[in-house]
Enzyme design. Structure first.
Site, PDB file in Angstrom:
ATOM      1  N   LEU A 119      10.898   1.911   6.519  1.00 29.43           N
ATOM      2  CA  LEU A 119      10.369   2.407   5.711  1.00 29.43           C
ATOM      3  C   LEU A 119      10.976   3.265   5.277  1.00 29.43           C
ATOM      4  O   LEU A 119      10.825   4.378   6.661  1.00 29.43           O
ATOM      5  CB  LEU A 119       8.880   2.153   6.296  1.00 29.43           C
ATOM      6  N   TYR A 161       1.137  -1.207   0.202  1.00 34.79           N
ATOM      7  CA  TYR A 161       0.043  -0.047  -0.187  1.00 34.79           C
ATOM      8  C   TYR A 161       0.935   1.430  -0.242  1.00 34.79           C
ATOM      9  O   TYR A 161       2.063   1.576   0.101  1.00 34.79           O
ATOM     10  CB  TYR A 161      -0.626   0.668   0.696  1.00 34.79           C
ATOM     11  N   GLU A 171      12.773   2.914  13.857  1.00 27.83           N
ATOM     12  CA  GLU A 171      11.647   3.521  13.066  1.00 27.83           C
ATOM     13  C   GLU A 171      10.505   3.928  14.396  1.00 27.83           C
ATOM     14  O   GLU A 171      10.467   3.019  15.078  1.00 27.83           O
ATOM     15  CB  GLU A 171      11.270   3.709  11.920  1.00 27.83           C
ATOM     16  N   LYS A 213       6.373  -1.505   1.405  1.00 29.68           N
ATOM     17  CA  LYS A 213       4.572  -1.068   2.566  1.00 29.68           C
ATOM     18  C   LYS A 213       4.002  -2.245   2.139  1.00 29.68           C
ATOM     19  O   LYS A 213       3.301  -2.324   1.936  1.00 29.68           O
ATOM     20  CB  LYS A 213       4.550   0.165   1.706  1.00 29.68           C
TER      21      LYS A 213
END
Ligand code: PDD
Length: 277
Positions: A200, A30, A176, A144
């Site tokens: 990401l 996505y 992250e 993702k």
């Protein structure tokens, strides 16, 4: 109005098969793309990342750049909001039986638009809280993927503790946030985890880096520890929907005595310029 496999239809009329591998396995990828003043923000960067995600899981991109541009522009045009968040997902498609391995299928494409209500500068200047957790995710966080079980459990924990974000660490290095990238400011240097399989590669992360360069900060894409955060002059998270958000309380301890360093304001302003260019 939503987009599903070639059609623009009412959301309550959109449905997919129970044999869709997105439903069965979370077998899909996505993107979340902002629209500011009716204009899609950094479309090429989002489509490049989408291509990387698709390549990593062997799904052929169903559309060209121009086709994506036309579909997304048309969908965003149905909304009266000038600022929107476009959510698009592509799954591997509908299989004939539930099995882990796959053949080539026709991908399922779904896109929706939601209003994007960015926090004002003064709302951001109030500061936000976060907690730290061990990063239990897989080793391909650069994809993702719609398979987000770990991330949703972190998000639920954040909700239960009434904090903005969970900040994750692997082998004592901060990777992250559960839904964001993480930065620390130390003197004139801005540190963030390097891109690679453990994070990401955020589109906002790249924009924070260029904004920070415009503020004469020295960018250090090297991992840092939880201890480094507690010695830092600032802790920020970034994402397409949050932009650049200062975290002033981590695990109930203030960062930089709870005050936001002026460098944040400079980077924030530079980022706003990018949004309007
Ligand atoms: N999340 N890291 C993770 C794990 C994320 O889920 C996100 C974004 C980011 C920031 O990426 P970007 O700057 O490209 O938005 C980093 C989106 C907003 C989401 O899942 O809804």
């Amino acid at each position: 109005m939503v987009y599903l496999n070639g059609d623009f239809i009412a959301k309550n009329k959109a449905s997919i098969s129970v044999m869709d591998r997105g439903f069965l396995f979370g077998d899909g990828v996505y993107e979340v793309i902002p629209v500011y003043n009716g204009k899609i923000f950094r479309l090429t960067e989002h489509l490049d990342r989408l291509q990387n995600s698709l390549d990593s899981i062997q799904i052929t991109n169903p559309y060209s750049h121009d086709e994506w541009h036309n579909i997304l522009t048309k969908l965003s045009g149905f909304s009266s909001e000038s600022d929107q968040s476009l959510y698009l997902q592509i799954t591997r498609g509908v299989d004939s039986q539930r099995k882990h391995n796959f053949d080539t299928l026709t991908p399922t494409v779904y896109i929706e638009s939601n209003p994007l209500i960015a926090k004002t500068k003064s709302q951001l200047e109030a500061g936000f809280s976060a907690l730290t957790r061990e990063d239990i995710r897989w080793h391909r966080c650069d994809i993702k993927s719609t398979s987000l079980l770990a991330n949703i459990l972190y998000a639920q924990e954040a909700k239960q503790h009434q904090v903005e974000e969970m900040i994750l660490s692997r082998n004592n290095k901060i990777t992250e946030g559960a839904t964001s990238n993480v930065f620390i400011l130390k003197g004139n240097a801005l540190f963030t985890h390097p891109t690679g399989p453990n994070i990401l590669s955020g589109i906002t992360r790249d924009l924070v880096i260029s904004s920070a360069k415009a503020c004469n900060l020295d960018i250090q894409e090297i991992p840092f520890s939880l201890n480094d955060i507690h010695q830092a002059d600032g802790l920020w998270i970034s994402s397409s929907t949050r932009e650049i958000m200062p975290i002033t309380l981590l695990d109930d301890q203030p960062i930089n005595q709870g005050s936001i360093h002026p460098a944040w304001s400079c980077v924030y302003e530079q980022y706003q310029l990018l949004k309007n260019d």
